[in-house]
Design an enzyme around this catalytic site. Sequence first.
Site, mmCIF file in Angstrom:
data_model
loop_
_atom_site.group_PDB
_atom_site.id
_atom_site.type_symbol
_atom_site.label_atom_id
_atom_site.label_comp_id
_atom_site.label_asym_id
_atom_site.label_seq_id
_atom_site.Cartn_x
_atom_site.Cartn_y
_atom_site.Cartn_z
ATOM 1 N N LYS A 135 0.854 -1.190 0.000
ATOM 2 C CA LYS A 135 0.000 0.000 0.000
ATOM 3 C C LYS A 135 0.885 1.233 0.000
ATOM 4 O O LYS A 135 1.769 1.355 0.852
ATOM 5 C CB LYS A 135 -0.836 0.025 1.289
ATOM 6 N N ASP A 163 -0.520 -0.089 -4.510
ATOM 7 C CA ASP A 163 -1.900 0.392 -4.491
ATOM 8 C C ASP A 163 -1.963 1.727 -3.781
ATOM 9 O O ASP A 163 -1.698 1.810 -2.587
ATOM 10 C CB ASP A 163 -2.791 -0.633 -3.780
ATOM 11 N N GLU A 192 -1.893 0.450 -8.656
ATOM 12 C CA GLU A 192 -3.359 0.640 -8.694
ATOM 13 C C GLU A 192 -3.713 2.083 -8.374
ATOM 14 O O GLU A 192 -3.295 2.598 -7.338
ATOM 15 C CB GLU A 192 -4.039 -0.222 -7.613
ATOM 16 N N ASP A 215 -8.943 -0.358 -10.012
ATOM 17 C CA ASP A 215 -9.699 -1.064 -8.971
ATOM 18 C C ASP A 215 -10.962 -0.225 -8.734
ATOM 19 O O ASP A 215 -12.023 -0.514 -9.287
ATOM 20 C CB ASP A 215 -8.822 -1.199 -7.706
ATOM 21 N N LYS A 237 -12.810 -7.107 -7.281
ATOM 22 C CA LYS A 237 -13.285 -7.546 -5.967
ATOM 23 C C LYS A 237 -14.732 -7.963 -6.156
ATOM 24 O O LYS A 237 -15.634 -7.119 -6.146
ATOM 25 C CB LYS A 237 -13.196 -6.397 -4.967
HETATM 26 O O1 LIG Z 1 -5.953 -6.592 -3.307
HETATM 27 C C1 LIG Z 1 -5.364 -7.214 -2.389
HETATM 28 O O2 LIG Z 1 -4.295 -7.807 -2.551
HETATM 29 C C2 LIG Z 1 -5.925 -7.251 -1.014
HETATM 30 C C3 LIG Z 1 -7.210 -6.542 -0.823
HETATM 31 C C4 LIG Z 1 -7.120 -5.052 -0.694
HETATM 32 O O3 LIG Z 1 -6.080 -4.482 -0.829
HETATM 33 C C5 LIG Z 1 -8.354 -4.352 -0.353
HETATM 34 C C6 LIG Z 1 -9.284 -5.020 0.414
HETATM 35 C C7 LIG Z 1 -10.479 -4.429 0.767
HETATM 36 C C8 LIG Z 1 -10.750 -3.157 0.352
HETATM 37 C C9 LIG Z 1 -9.830 -2.457 -0.424
HETATM 38 C C10 LIG Z 1 -8.637 -3.045 -0.789
HETATM 39 C C11 LIG Z 1 -7.725 -2.247 -1.693
HETATM 40 O O4 LIG Z 1 -7.449 -2.714 -2.795
HETATM 41 O O5 LIG Z 1 -7.342 -1.166 -1.314
HETATM 42 MG MG LIG Z 2 -7.013 -1.474 -4.561
#
Ligand SMILES: O=C(O)CCC(=O)c1ccccc1C(=O)O
Ligand SMILES: [Mg+2]
Length: 326
Positions: A135, A163, A192, A215, A237
Amino acid sequence: MKHATLYRYSLPMDSGVILRHTRLAQRDGLIVELKDGEKSGRGEIAPLPEFSAETIEQAQTQIELCLAQWLEGDEIDWDTLYPSVAFGLSVALAELDGEIPAEGNFLAAPLCSGDPDELVEKLAELPGEKVAKIKVGLYEPIRDGMVVNMFLEILPDLRLRLDANRQWTPAKAAQFANYVNPAFRSRIAFLEEPCQTPEQSLAFSEETGIAIAWDETLRDEGFSLEYKTGLSAIVIKPTLVGSLQTVKSLVEHAHTMGMEVVISSSIESSFGLNTLARIAHWLTPETLPGLDTVSLFGEQLEQAWPGCELPLKTLTDCEVVWQAHP
Ligand SMILES: O=C(O)CCC(=O)c1ccccc1C(=O)O
Ligand SMILES: [Mg+2]
């Protein structure tokens, strides 16, 4: 003879930094269980606070109506359903019809908090391709750039997924990119959602040569997937996107345009994660899914996640909130 049961679970958790504005201490969700003669299927419905528009109460009201329709043999109007309900119900129905292969891809890309030693350990367990997710956008972009350089320098066979969750202005995104060693940029599998708008993110990719992924953009009003230079992947997701059918057609569409598709967690229970691992193995066999979220929990549900030693709660420990047969 048909039979439908709806369970509600509540599991202790700590959402950490995944949710940016709330700290979830408890995860609530529903498990729908369908039986038709000898056949059975289950699916998880778990709207995620801050990400899903629907609440669990709204999802529960809607799935109870759907279950009554299913028991009566009435058509379900998929277009009117909340994404979490459409996903959980469609999985239970597909399972009932034996459509989802049993084998799963449990080799998720490890989510890494910033400690390289911890990541080295996790990566040692990954056979084949070494991919991890970090992240960014939580702290100073220069700090993020340093962390990325450090990981890529220490681990020469590592590829990173990053991300930013739309946290950067174009200026901050540029600061980040300037800090990343140009020789390392191609080892960023994708970043992302670097910027607040898809247009800014695409411009960032064009200027820096860093590949990006959608995403949040997949869930924008009126979104349709188009080929764009620099857009190398989409992160799906399913709990936030909708029915298995919707997920499948999005996966196929992205694959025909040469994009990678990452099936990813919306912090479902270990039960839901097992389903996602199977869907990932089935629909995206070449790609490591983003499912490394079980460790946010204090307990697992019904099916353990491979290698996870957290205590396992069973469905029989959960409250039955609705059940009926015609
Ligand atoms: O994508 C992954 O590897 C884990 C999941 C994840 O990061 C996530 C999980 C729940 C809500 C938002 C996010 C995100 O992509 O920020
Ligand atoms: Mg994401």
